[in-house]
Motif scaffolding. Structure first.
Motif, PDB file in Angstrom:
ATOM      1  N   ARG A  67       0.872  -1.182   0.071  1.00 36.94           N
ATOM      2  CA  ARG A  67       0.207  -0.380   0.211  1.00 36.94           C
ATOM      3  C   ARG A  67       0.503   1.411   0.187  1.00 36.94           C
ATOM      4  NH1 ARG A  67      -4.186   1.962   4.669  1.00 36.94           N
ATOM      5  NH2 ARG A  67      -4.850   3.781   3.870  1.00 36.94           N
ATOM      6  N   ARG A 145       4.057  13.764  11.536  1.00 35.88           N
ATOM      7  CA  ARG A 145       3.796  12.127  11.875  1.00 35.88           C
ATOM      8  C   ARG A 145       5.654  11.713  11.655  1.00 35.88           C
ATOM      9  NH1 ARG A 145       0.852   9.166   7.134  1.00 35.88           N
ATOM     10  NH2 ARG A 145       2.744   9.360   6.062  1.00 35.88           N
ATOM     11  N   GLN A 175       1.268  13.628  14.735  1.00 35.35           N
ATOM     12  CA  GLN A 175       0.605  11.972  14.821  1.00 35.35           C
ATOM     13  C   GLN A 175       2.016  10.845  14.729  1.00 35.35           C
ATOM     14  OE1 GLN A 175      -2.622  11.285  13.597  1.00 35.35           O
ATOM     15  NE2 GLN A 175      -2.980  13.140  13.795  1.00 35.35           N
ATOM     16  N   ILE A 177       2.685   6.658  15.294  1.00 32.33           N
ATOM     17  CA  ILE A 177       2.770   5.649  15.281  1.00 32.33           C
ATOM     18  C   ILE A 177       3.725   4.670  15.358  1.00 32.33           C
ATOM     19  CG2 ILE A 177       2.461   3.579  12.947  1.00 32.33           C
ATOM     20  CD1 ILE A 177       1.229   5.762  11.289  1.00 32.33           C
ATOM     21  N   ARG A 206       0.080  -0.541   6.373  1.00 31.42           N
ATOM     22  CA  ARG A 206      -0.433  -1.564   6.894  1.00 31.42           C
ATOM     23  C   ARG A 206      -0.426  -0.451   7.994  1.00 31.42           C
ATOM     24  NH1 ARG A 206       1.162  -6.142   9.416  1.00 31.42           N
ATOM     25  NH2 ARG A 206       3.718  -6.539   8.468  1.00 31.42           N
ATOM     26  N   TYR A 207       0.361  -0.342   8.663  1.00 29.08           N
ATOM     27  CA  TYR A 207       0.205   0.318   9.864  1.00 29.08           C
ATOM     28  C   TYR A 207      -0.407   1.784  10.021  1.00 29.08           C
ATOM     29  CZ  TYR A 207       3.314  -3.172  10.938  1.00 29.08           C
ATOM     30  OH  TYR A 207       4.168  -3.817  10.924  1.00 29.08           O
ATOM     31  N   LEU A 208      -0.582   2.448   8.827  1.00 32.00           N
ATOM     32  CA  LEU A 208      -1.746   3.758   8.980  1.00 32.00           C
ATOM     33  C   LEU A 208      -2.736   4.147   9.864  1.00 32.00           C
ATOM     34  CD1 LEU A 208      -0.815   4.963   4.718  1.00 32.00           C
ATOM     35  CD2 LEU A 208       0.094   5.791   7.385  1.00 32.00           C
ATOM     36  N   PRO A 209      -3.344   2.745   9.912  1.00 28.75           N
ATOM     37  CA  PRO A 209      -4.528   2.939  10.870  1.00 28.75           C
ATOM     38  C   PRO A 209      -4.343   2.888  12.102  1.00 28.75           C
ATOM     39  CG  PRO A 209      -4.748   1.347   9.310  1.00 28.75           C
ATOM     40  CD  PRO A 209      -3.448   1.761   8.914  1.00 28.75           C
ATOM     41  N   LEU A 210      -2.503   2.821  12.871  1.00 25.33           N
ATOM     42  CA  LEU A 210      -2.223   3.175  13.891  1.00 25.33           C
ATOM     43  C   LEU A 210      -2.644   4.153  14.677  1.00 25.33           C
ATOM     44  CD1 LEU A 210       0.145  -0.683  14.411  1.00 25.33           C
ATOM     45  CD2 LEU A 210      -2.222  -0.406  14.588  1.00 25.33           C
ATOM     46  N   GLN A 212      -2.493   7.610  16.018  1.00 20.15           N
ATOM     47  CA  GLN A 212      -2.334   8.341  16.798  1.00 20.15           C
ATOM     48  C   GLN A 212      -2.587   9.936  16.595  1.00 20.15           C
ATOM     49  OE1 GLN A 212      -2.682   6.770  20.682  1.00 20.15           O
ATOM     50  NE2 GLN A 212      -3.869   4.594  20.070  1.00 20.15           N
TER      51      GLN A 212
END
Length: 324
Positions: A67, A145, A175, A177, A206-210, A212
């Motif tokens: 991704r 980030r 942000q 992660i 695949r770690y983007l949803p983590l 905060q």
């Protein structure tokens, strides 16, 4: 958006991850056949071919499943500084980092003094330039980030950077992660990571949803904790029960001594260092372990049988080192 990591290896992988998986797969792989120390081996052609085909299939699958993060490599910054080790007093930056790197390189790097000095100077110049760029752009409102892990250098680097951001009158959104300590791999396997440098370019997305948001309260808490650590200014900082704690320079010695018991009387220093790094995943580099092994030599626990560059020496254990 800016992306920040705390190691050069992670920085390179993250830059590749921005466009990894876009377009048709055109990669190529090579196969290296390893042999044990002192063993000469030429792998049979079918074995090499099978290994190459497996590697090619895995690389193609990673490319197709990747991704892409998007963005530009110029917006990815490494703030590698070995923050869990050495002098961190504010008045000693970057001199404290220079003294640490000089000690680490002298113990573990096989190059000449001129080569060491060049690498150290380039590393410190890059660190200072990247820090200034990140702070300036954040002060202008740009989003940042930060990718970090539970490793001591990452945890300390995060605390240090958030303390720097907290000093700004204004800063853009931040942000965070955090790399999971473990996760499931293919089939019935499980993967354990010590840092983002172990993550392939096809996996970052695949770690983007983590992600905060770092709220002001977190920046203030990190700033306060970092000031405490600076006042203590211990030789080491480690993560214990989720928090950073100051420790003496011999904190990792027990792991080295444990591995000494597994080795023969004579051994390569690199074998000892590699065994400690591989078995315990402490998040500390070979340079610090080499410093402690040198301390063991001065104390008489070990003696140098055959000198060599960096950690390529051959050492011998004292016949009764456990009693020393």
């Amino acid at each position: 958006m800016m992306d920040v990591v705390f190691s050069r290896s992670a920085c390179g992988s993250l830059k590749m991850a921005q466009h990894y998986g876009q377009g048709e797969y055109t990669g190529a792989v090579s196969v290296i056949v390893a042999a044990r120390e002192g063993e000469e081996r030429t792998a049979p052609a079918p074995e090499v071919q099978a290994a190459r085909q497996a590697a090619e299939q895995r690389a193609r699958r990673e490319w197709e499943e990747a991704r892409p993060l998007g963005g530009e490599p110029a917006n990815v910054f490494s703030l590698e500084g070995g923050w869990s080790m050495g002098d961190i007093a504010e008045s000693q930056f970057p001199q404290g980092r220079r003294r640490l790197l000089e000690r680490l390189f002298a113990a573990s790097f096989g190059g000449s003094e001129a080569e060491r000095e060049q690498i150290i100077s380039e590393s410190l110049n890059e660190l200072q330039a990247n820090l200034q760029t990140v702070l300036t752009r954040s002060a202008n409102g740009e989003e940042l980030r930060i990718w970090y892990s539970a490793g001591p250098d990452d945890a300390c680097g995060l605390c240090w950077l958030l303390a720097k951001l907290n000093e700004l009158a204004h800063h853009g959104p931040v942000q965070l992660i955090k790399l999971p300590v473990w996760e499931y791999g293919e089939g019935e396997t499980m993967m354990a990571y010590t840092g983002w440098g172990e993550i392939g370019p096809g996996e970052w997305g695949r770690y983007l949803p983590l992600a905060q948001t770092a709220k002001p309260a977190l920046l203030q808490a990190c700033a306060g904790r970092w000031k405490e650590l600076q006042r203590e200014n211990a030789p080491l900082r480690v993560c214990l029960n989720g928090g950073l704690q100051s420790m003496p320079e011999n904190f990792y010695d027990s792991f080295i001594l444990r591995e000494l018991e597994r080795l023969p009387e004579e051994f390569l220093e690199a074998s000892l260092v590699g065994n400690v790094l591989g078995r315990y995943q402490l998040g500390v580099g070979d340079g610090w372990l080499a410093l402690r092994i040198e301390a063991f030599c001065r104390q008489g626990l070990l003696e140098v049988v055959q000198d060599g560059p960096g950690i390529r020496r051959r050492l011998r254990q004292h016949s009764d080192w456990a009693s020393l």
